[in-house]
Design a protein around this motif. Sequence first.
Motif, PDB file in Angstrom:
ATOM      1  N   TYR A  99      20.249  25.979  28.171  1.00  0.00           N
ATOM      2  CA  TYR A  99      21.648  26.498  28.439  1.00  0.00           C
ATOM      3  C   TYR A  99      22.243  25.877  29.499  1.00  0.00           C
ATOM      4  CZ  TYR A  99      20.074  30.337  25.319  1.00  0.00           C
ATOM      5  OH  TYR A  99      19.579  30.981  24.007  1.00  0.00           O
ATOM      6  N   HIS A 100      23.731  25.828  29.667  1.00  0.00           N
ATOM      7  CA  HIS A 100      24.338  25.189  30.818  1.00  0.00           C
ATOM      8  C   HIS A 100      25.271  26.347  31.570  1.00  0.00           C
ATOM      9  CE1 HIS A 100      23.337  21.045  29.509  1.00  0.00           C
ATOM     10  NE2 HIS A 100      23.497  21.870  28.180  1.00  0.00           N
ATOM     11  N   PHE A 101      24.989  26.636  32.861  1.00  0.00           N
ATOM     12  CA  PHE A 101      25.936  27.469  33.414  1.00  0.00           C
ATOM     13  C   PHE A 101      27.121  26.940  34.016  1.00  0.00           C
ATOM     14  CE2 PHE A 101      22.371  26.091  36.491  1.00  0.00           C
ATOM     15  CZ  PHE A 101      23.088  25.179  37.215  1.00  0.00           C
ATOM     16  N   ILE A 102      28.222  28.209  34.035  1.00  0.00           N
ATOM     17  CA  ILE A 102      29.352  27.445  34.505  1.00  0.00           C
ATOM     18  C   ILE A 102      29.776  27.416  35.648  1.00  0.00           C
ATOM     19  CG2 ILE A 102      31.874  28.173  33.979  1.00  0.00           C
ATOM     20  CD1 ILE A 102      31.316  29.201  31.451  1.00  0.00           C
ATOM     21  N   GLN A 103      30.458  26.325  36.278  1.00  0.00           N
ATOM     22  CA  GLN A 103      30.742  26.309  37.809  1.00  0.00           C
ATOM     23  C   GLN A 103      32.127  26.141  38.145  1.00  0.00           C
ATOM     24  OE1 GLN A 103      27.230  23.022  37.459  1.00  0.00           O
ATOM     25  NE2 GLN A 103      27.135  23.797  39.641  1.00  0.00           N
ATOM     26  N   TRP A 104      32.507  25.121  38.897  1.00  0.00           N
ATOM     27  CA  TRP A 104      33.843  25.079  39.426  1.00  0.00           C
ATOM     28  C   TRP A 104      35.076  25.262  38.289  1.00  0.00           C
ATOM     29  CZ3 TRP A 104      35.708  24.668  44.445  1.00  0.00           C
ATOM     30  CH2 TRP A 104      36.925  24.425  44.441  1.00  0.00           C
ATOM     31  N   LYS A 105      34.970  24.508  37.370  1.00  0.00           N
ATOM     32  CA  LYS A 105      35.932  24.561  36.150  1.00  0.00           C
ATOM     33  C   LYS A 105      35.571  25.984  35.234  1.00  0.00           C
ATOM     34  CE  LYS A 105      36.893  19.815  35.362  1.00  0.00           C
ATOM     35  NZ  LYS A 105      36.993  18.593  34.548  1.00  0.00           N
ATOM     36  N   ASN A 106      36.949  26.590  34.721  1.00  0.00           N
ATOM     37  CA  ASN A 106      36.733  27.634  34.078  1.00  0.00           C
ATOM     38  C   ASN A 106      36.436  27.274  32.472  1.00  0.00           C
ATOM     39  OD1 ASN A 106      37.189  29.562  35.936  1.00  0.00           O
ATOM     40  ND2 ASN A 106      39.353  29.237  36.173  1.00  0.00           N
ATOM     41  N   LEU A 107      35.277  26.844  32.335  1.00  0.00           N
ATOM     42  CA  LEU A 107      35.114  26.629  30.915  1.00  0.00           C
ATOM     43  C   LEU A 107      35.019  27.739  30.009  1.00  0.00           C
ATOM     44  CD1 LEU A 107      32.378  23.699  31.270  1.00  0.00           C
ATOM     45  CD2 LEU A 107      34.596  23.626  31.302  1.00  0.00           C
ATOM     46  N   GLU A 108      35.353  27.776  28.749  1.00  0.00           N
ATOM     47  CA  GLU A 108      35.089  28.941  27.750  1.00  0.00           C
ATOM     48  C   GLU A 108      33.656  28.948  27.583  1.00  0.00           C
ATOM     49  OE1 GLU A 108      36.680  31.906  25.602  1.00  0.00           O
ATOM     50  OE2 GLU A 108      37.623  30.497  26.857  1.00  0.00           O
ATOM     51  N   PRO A 109      33.025  30.399  28.216  1.00  0.00           N
ATOM     52  CA  PRO A 109      31.630  30.425  27.595  1.00  0.00           C
ATOM     53  C   PRO A 109      31.265  30.654  26.353  1.00  0.00           C
ATOM     54  CG  PRO A 109      32.414  32.432  28.671  1.00  0.00           C
ATOM     55  CD  PRO A 109      33.446  31.372  28.531  1.00  0.00           C
ATOM     56  N   ASP A 110      29.990  30.229  25.834  1.00  0.00           N
ATOM     57  CA  ASP A 110      29.647  30.468  24.393  1.00  0.00           C
ATOM     58  C   ASP A 110      28.786  31.966  24.424  1.00  0.00           C
ATOM     59  OD1 ASP A 110      30.326  27.943  23.300  1.00  0.00           O
ATOM     60  OD2 ASP A 110      28.578  26.972  24.336  1.00  0.00           O
ATOM     61  N   PHE A 111      28.301  32.334  25.347  1.00  0.00           N
ATOM     62  CA  PHE A 111      27.706  33.809  25.566  1.00  0.00           C
ATOM     63  C   PHE A 111      27.957  33.945  27.392  1.00  0.00           C
ATOM     64  CE2 PHE A 111      23.968  31.464  26.350  1.00  0.00           C
ATOM     65  CZ  PHE A 111      23.426  32.175  27.403  1.00  0.00           C
ATOM     66  N   VAL A 112      27.893  35.106  27.494  1.00  0.00           N
ATOM     67  CA  VAL A 112      27.777  35.950  28.943  1.00  0.00           C
ATOM     68  C   VAL A 112      26.734  36.677  29.080  1.00  0.00           C
ATOM     69  CG1 VAL A 112      30.305  35.430  29.261  1.00  0.00           C
ATOM     70  CG2 VAL A 112      29.390  37.816  28.660  1.00  0.00           C
ATOM     71  N   MET A 113      25.918  36.450  30.253  1.00  0.00           N
ATOM     72  CA  MET A 113      24.844  37.303  30.330  1.00  0.00           C
ATOM     73  C   MET A 113      25.387  38.552  31.395  1.00  0.00           C
ATOM     74  SD  MET A 113      21.316  37.684  30.496  1.00  0.00           S
ATOM     75  CE  MET A 113      20.093  38.058  31.888  1.00  0.00           C
ATOM     76  N   ASP A 114      25.042  39.829  31.028  1.00  0.00           N
ATOM     77  CA  ASP A 114      25.319  40.952  31.923  1.00  0.00           C
ATOM     78  C   ASP A 114      24.371  40.744  33.174  1.00  0.00           C
ATOM     79  OD1 ASP A 114      25.759  43.463  33.093  1.00  0.00           O
ATOM     80  OD2 ASP A 114      24.825  44.661  31.283  1.00  0.00           O
ATOM     81  N   VAL A 115      24.884  40.627  34.362  1.00  0.00           N
ATOM     82  CA  VAL A 115      24.262  40.772  35.586  1.00  0.00           C
ATOM     83  C   VAL A 115      24.664  41.810  36.414  1.00  0.00           C
ATOM     84  CG1 VAL A 115      24.104  38.195  35.324  1.00  0.00           C
ATOM     85  CG2 VAL A 115      25.685  39.083  36.665  1.00  0.00           C
ATOM     86  N   SER A 116      25.514  42.834  36.124  1.00  0.00           N
ATOM     87  CA  SER A 116      25.519  44.169  36.606  1.00  0.00           C
ATOM     88  C   SER A 116      24.407  44.429  37.488  1.00  0.00           C
ATOM     89  CB  SER A 116      26.012  45.396  35.721  1.00  0.00           C
ATOM     90  OG  SER A 116      26.980  44.853  34.711  1.00  0.00           O
ATOM     91  N   GLY A 117      24.687  45.018  38.625  1.00  0.00           N
ATOM     92  CA  GLY A 117      23.451  45.420  39.445  1.00  0.00           C
ATOM     93  C   GLY A 117      22.811  44.239  40.217  1.00  0.00           C
ATOM     94  N   PHE A 118      23.094  42.983  39.926  1.00  0.00           N
ATOM     95  CA  PHE A 118      22.652  41.759  40.652  1.00  0.00           C
ATOM     96  C   PHE A 118      23.666  40.830  41.278  1.00  0.00           C
ATOM     97  CE2 PHE A 118      19.772  43.182  37.353  1.00  0.00           C
ATOM     98  CZ  PHE A 118      18.590  43.356  38.198  1.00  0.00           C
ATOM     99  N   ILE A 119      24.832  41.375  41.317  1.00  0.00           N
ATOM    100  CA  ILE A 119      25.771  40.363  41.894  1.00  0.00           C
ATOM    101  C   ILE A 119      25.854  40.512  43.562  1.00  0.00           C
ATOM    102  CG2 ILE A 119      27.583  41.954  42.568  1.00  0.00           C
ATOM    103  CD1 ILE A 119      28.167  38.354  41.266  1.00  0.00           C
TER     104      ILE A 119
END
Length: 240
Positions: free
Chosen positions: A151-171
């Motif tokens: 899997y490739h994480f998204i960095q500077w550019k606002n690429l359209e994600p194929d999926f998102v990971m819920d990281v609530s509580g870990f920000i």
Amino acid sequence: MKLDILVFGAHPDDAELGAGGTIAKEVARGKKVGIIDLTRGELGTRGTAEIRDEEAAKAAEILGVAVRENMQFADGFFVNDKNHQMEIIKMVRKYRPEVVLCNAVDDRHIDHAKGSQLVSDACFLSGLVKIDTKMDGDDQWQQPWRPRVVYHFIQWKNLEPDFVMDVSGFIEKKTEAILAYSSQFFDPNSDEPETPISSKNFIDSVTYRARDMGRLVGVEHAEGFNVERFVAIDNLDALL
């Protein structure tokens, strides 16, 4: 040591910025996670490679990862060739991860896309039985190993994600790990040159993006990823 997840970043701080919340969450779930930095970030405008080494170690401790290594490839100048691929293959076979996370497929910094393709290619090649590798100083041949997914994480550019990971509580943990790189990010008392990532706005934007991705899927914070193959689910209840 076998890892569940191995995270590659072209520079120290890439893993934290792109997937720090995901790393922290997976560690909290009991997963063994490791980080491998391709370079020491020696071309960075602010700080030094030695300072980045110390900051990377501190960030790794904050996230609770099992291991962090640095390939010491040339910042800005590494390429996706056989020599670099072979070194990555050794790391993949050493840690035998099920999941690999790596740089964005397209981004502002040229090393990010290069690192993304290099790691992806090496993960495929690592599964080929006719490629022979040994770790330096080891007389044992490594066994082939191919991660289940990359899997490739998204960095500077606002690429359209194929999926998102819920990281609530870990920000908060993600932000703490990012700010371990005090030479790179916002410091009102610093007399170092300003860079695109040294403003307070940039740090705030990391949280804004996570909050916005979370908003779109009905959670507090999320991180986005791109995939190399279809994402499969076992049942419809697996979706948030």
